[in-house]
Write a protein that holds these residues in place. Sequence first.
Motif, PDB file in Angstrom:
ATOM      1  N   LEU A  38       0.871  -1.175   0.000  1.00 20.82           N
ATOM      2  CA  LEU A  38       0.000   0.000   0.000  1.00 20.82           C
ATOM      3  C   LEU A  38       0.903   1.218   0.000  1.00 20.82           C
ATOM      4  O   LEU A  38       1.990   1.203   0.588  1.00 20.82           O
ATOM      5  CB  LEU A  38      -0.913   0.000   1.224  1.00 20.82           C
ATOM      6  CG  LEU A  38      -1.957  -1.112   1.278  1.00 20.82           C
ATOM      7  CD1 LEU A  38      -2.789  -0.977   2.549  1.00 20.82           C
ATOM      8  CD2 LEU A  38      -2.859  -1.109   0.057  1.00 20.82           C
ATOM      9  N   GLU A  42      -0.802   9.269   0.742  1.00 25.06           N
ATOM     10  CA  GLU A  42      -2.196   9.191   0.303  1.00 25.06           C
ATOM     11  C   GLU A  42      -2.419   9.616  -1.141  1.00 25.06           C
ATOM     12  O   GLU A  42      -3.501   9.443  -1.673  1.00 25.06           O
ATOM     13  CB  GLU A  42      -3.075  10.023   1.240  1.00 25.06           C
ATOM     14  CG  GLU A  42      -3.127   9.440   2.636  1.00 25.06           C
ATOM     15  CD  GLU A  42      -4.040  10.232   3.558  1.00 25.06           C
ATOM     16  OE1 GLU A  42      -4.854  11.019   3.061  1.00 25.06           O
ATOM     17  OE2 GLU A  42      -3.921  10.038   4.776  1.00 25.06           O
ATOM     18  N   ASN A  44      -0.810   8.330  -3.727  1.00 24.54           N
ATOM     19  CA  ASN A  44      -0.547   7.185  -4.593  1.00 24.54           C
ATOM     20  C   ASN A  44      -1.431   6.009  -4.190  1.00 24.54           C
ATOM     21  O   ASN A  44      -2.018   6.005  -3.111  1.00 24.54           O
ATOM     22  CB  ASN A  44       0.925   6.776  -4.506  1.00 24.54           C
ATOM     23  CG  ASN A  44       1.848   7.876  -4.988  1.00 24.54           C
ATOM     24  OD1 ASN A  44       1.484   8.688  -5.824  1.00 24.54           O
ATOM     25  ND2 ASN A  44       3.050   7.908  -4.444  1.00 24.54           N
ATOM     26  N   LEU A  45      -1.484   5.006  -5.056  1.00 23.27           N
ATOM     27  CA  LEU A  45      -2.273   3.813  -4.757  1.00 23.27           C
ATOM     28  C   LEU A  45      -1.393   2.705  -4.176  1.00 23.27           C
ATOM     29  O   LEU A  45      -1.743   2.085  -3.179  1.00 23.27           O
ATOM     30  CB  LEU A  45      -2.980   3.310  -6.017  1.00 23.27           C
ATOM     31  CG  LEU A  45      -3.955   4.294  -6.665  1.00 23.27           C
ATOM     32  CD1 LEU A  45      -4.508   3.720  -7.957  1.00 23.27           C
ATOM     33  CD2 LEU A  45      -5.079   4.642  -5.708  1.00 23.27           C
ATOM     34  N   LEU A  46      -0.247   2.453  -4.827  1.00 23.80           N
ATOM     35  CA  LEU A  46       0.649   1.375  -4.417  1.00 23.80           C
ATOM     36  C   LEU A  46       2.099   1.835  -4.545  1.00 23.80           C
ATOM     37  O   LEU A  46       2.399   2.754  -5.305  1.00 23.80           O
ATOM     38  CB  LEU A  46       0.442   0.150  -5.313  1.00 23.80           C
ATOM     39  CG  LEU A  46      -0.933  -0.501  -5.299  1.00 23.80           C
ATOM     40  CD1 LEU A  46      -1.065  -1.498  -6.446  1.00 23.80           C
ATOM     41  CD2 LEU A  46      -1.190  -1.186  -3.969  1.00 23.80           C
ATOM     42  N   ILE A  84      -5.034  -3.010  -9.064  1.00 24.82           N
ATOM     43  CA  ILE A  84      -5.873  -1.821  -9.249  1.00 24.82           C
ATOM     44  C   ILE A  84      -7.107  -2.160 -10.088  1.00 24.82           C
ATOM     45  O   ILE A  84      -8.221  -1.724  -9.780  1.00 24.82           O
ATOM     46  CB  ILE A  84      -5.052  -0.673  -9.869  1.00 24.82           C
ATOM     47  CG1 ILE A  84      -3.994  -0.205  -8.855  1.00 24.82           C
ATOM     48  CG2 ILE A  84      -5.952   0.491 -10.275  1.00 24.82           C
ATOM     49  CD1 ILE A  84      -2.918   0.672  -9.431  1.00 24.82           C
ATOM     50  N   TYR A  88     -10.994  -1.813  -8.865  1.00 22.77           N
ATOM     51  CA  TYR A  88     -11.958  -1.027  -9.635  1.00 22.77           C
ATOM     52  C   TYR A  88     -13.147  -1.892 -10.064  1.00 22.77           C
ATOM     53  O   TYR A  88     -14.299  -1.478  -9.956  1.00 22.77           O
ATOM     54  CB  TYR A  88     -11.321  -0.387 -10.864  1.00 22.77           C
ATOM     55  CG  TYR A  88     -12.300   0.476 -11.604  1.00 22.77           C
ATOM     56  CD1 TYR A  88     -12.624   1.738 -11.119  1.00 22.77           C
ATOM     57  CD2 TYR A  88     -12.949   0.013 -12.735  1.00 22.77           C
ATOM     58  CE1 TYR A  88     -13.558   2.529 -11.760  1.00 22.77           C
ATOM     59  CE2 TYR A  88     -13.888   0.795 -13.387  1.00 22.77           C
ATOM     60  CZ  TYR A  88     -14.182   2.057 -12.896  1.00 22.77           C
ATOM     61  OH  TYR A  88     -15.130   2.818 -13.530  1.00 22.77           O
ATOM     62  N   PHE A  94     -11.274   3.585  -6.797  1.00 24.19           N
ATOM     63  CA  PHE A  94      -9.849   3.340  -6.680  1.00 24.19           C
ATOM     64  C   PHE A  94      -9.354   3.407  -5.241  1.00 24.19           C
ATOM     65  O   PHE A  94      -8.187   3.718  -4.997  1.00 24.19           O
ATOM     66  CB  PHE A  94      -9.065   4.336  -7.554  1.00 24.19           C
ATOM     67  CG  PHE A  94      -9.303   4.127  -9.018  1.00 24.19           C
ATOM     68  CD1 PHE A  94      -8.689   3.079  -9.678  1.00 24.19           C
ATOM     69  CD2 PHE A  94     -10.155   4.957  -9.716  1.00 24.19           C
ATOM     70  CE1 PHE A  94      -8.906   2.866 -11.028  1.00 24.19           C
ATOM     71  CE2 PHE A  94     -10.382   4.756 -11.066  1.00 24.19           C
ATOM     72  CZ  PHE A  94      -9.756   3.709 -11.726  1.00 24.19           C
ATOM     73  N   ASP A  95     -10.208   3.091  -4.288  1.00 19.80           N
ATOM     74  CA  ASP A  95      -9.792   3.090  -2.888  1.00 19.80           C
ATOM     75  C   ASP A  95      -9.101   1.760  -2.584  1.00 19.80           C
ATOM     76  O   ASP A  95      -9.657   0.878  -1.935  1.00 19.80           O
ATOM     77  CB  ASP A  95     -10.991   3.313  -1.973  1.00 19.80           C
ATOM     78  CG  ASP A  95     -10.596   3.398  -0.505  1.00 19.80           C
ATOM     79  OD1 ASP A  95      -9.385   3.503  -0.202  1.00 19.80           O
ATOM     80  OD2 ASP A  95     -11.515   3.355   0.344  1.00 19.80           O
ATOM     81  N   VAL A  96      -7.882   1.623  -3.087  1.00 10.27           N
ATOM     82  CA  VAL A  96      -7.122   0.386  -2.928  1.00 10.27           C
ATOM     83  C   VAL A  96      -6.890   0.092  -1.447  1.00 10.27           C
ATOM     84  O   VAL A  96      -7.100  -1.017  -0.984  1.00 10.27           O
ATOM     85  CB  VAL A  96      -5.776   0.466  -3.692  1.00 10.27           C
ATOM     86  CG1 VAL A  96      -4.916  -0.758  -3.420  1.00 10.27           C
ATOM     87  CG2 VAL A  96      -6.028   0.635  -5.185  1.00 10.27           C
ATOM     88  N   ARG A  97      -6.486   1.111  -0.710  1.00  3.06           N
ATOM     89  CA  ARG A  97      -6.228   0.949   0.718  1.00  3.06           C
ATOM     90  C   ARG A  97      -7.480   0.477   1.462  1.00  3.06           C
ATOM     91  O   ARG A  97      -7.429  -0.455   2.249  1.00  3.06           O
ATOM     92  CB  ARG A  97      -5.732   2.264   1.308  1.00  3.06           C
ATOM     93  CG  ARG A  97      -5.349   2.199   2.762  1.00  3.06           C
ATOM     94  CD  ARG A  97      -4.875   3.559   3.277  1.00  3.06           C
ATOM     95  NE  ARG A  97      -3.863   4.170   2.440  1.00  3.06           N
ATOM     96  CZ  ARG A  97      -2.564   3.890   2.497  1.00  3.06           C
ATOM     97  NH1 ARG A  97      -2.139   3.028   3.382  1.00  3.06           N
ATOM     98  NH2 ARG A  97      -1.711   4.490   1.695  1.00  3.06           N
TER      99      ARG A  97
END
Length: 108
Positions: A38, A42, A44-46, A84, A88, A94-97
């Motif tokens: 993760l 905040e 970035n996504l990964l 990702i 999605y 896109f709330d990966v976290r």
Amino acid sequence: MEWYKNLYAGDSIIHRQKKVRWKIMHNAGMLRVYVITLASNENNLLDIIPSRELLQKHYPKKELYIVGLAGDYEEALEVAGHIISDVYRKTRGFDVRGYLRPEGKQGV
């Protein structure tokens, strides 16, 4: 360092991910392996991190939440894209976290 329960893995590493995970946890050095975590911020996504960086004595490993493993950088990009896309497809966002973190665990 925490690990995602349903760890994503690239094709070159899928059959040896337990061994790779053990080596990373015990600082045994996996020079050609990349970990996907993760994002550390905040915006970035990964994050994609060469596992050799984790061997550094003062690397902030404690805060890492590892969600994927890959055998090289190109494969790490593919795995990150797959993560990702999955998020999605399942959430239409896109709330990966938020999707990958266990309930009640905020922070990184």
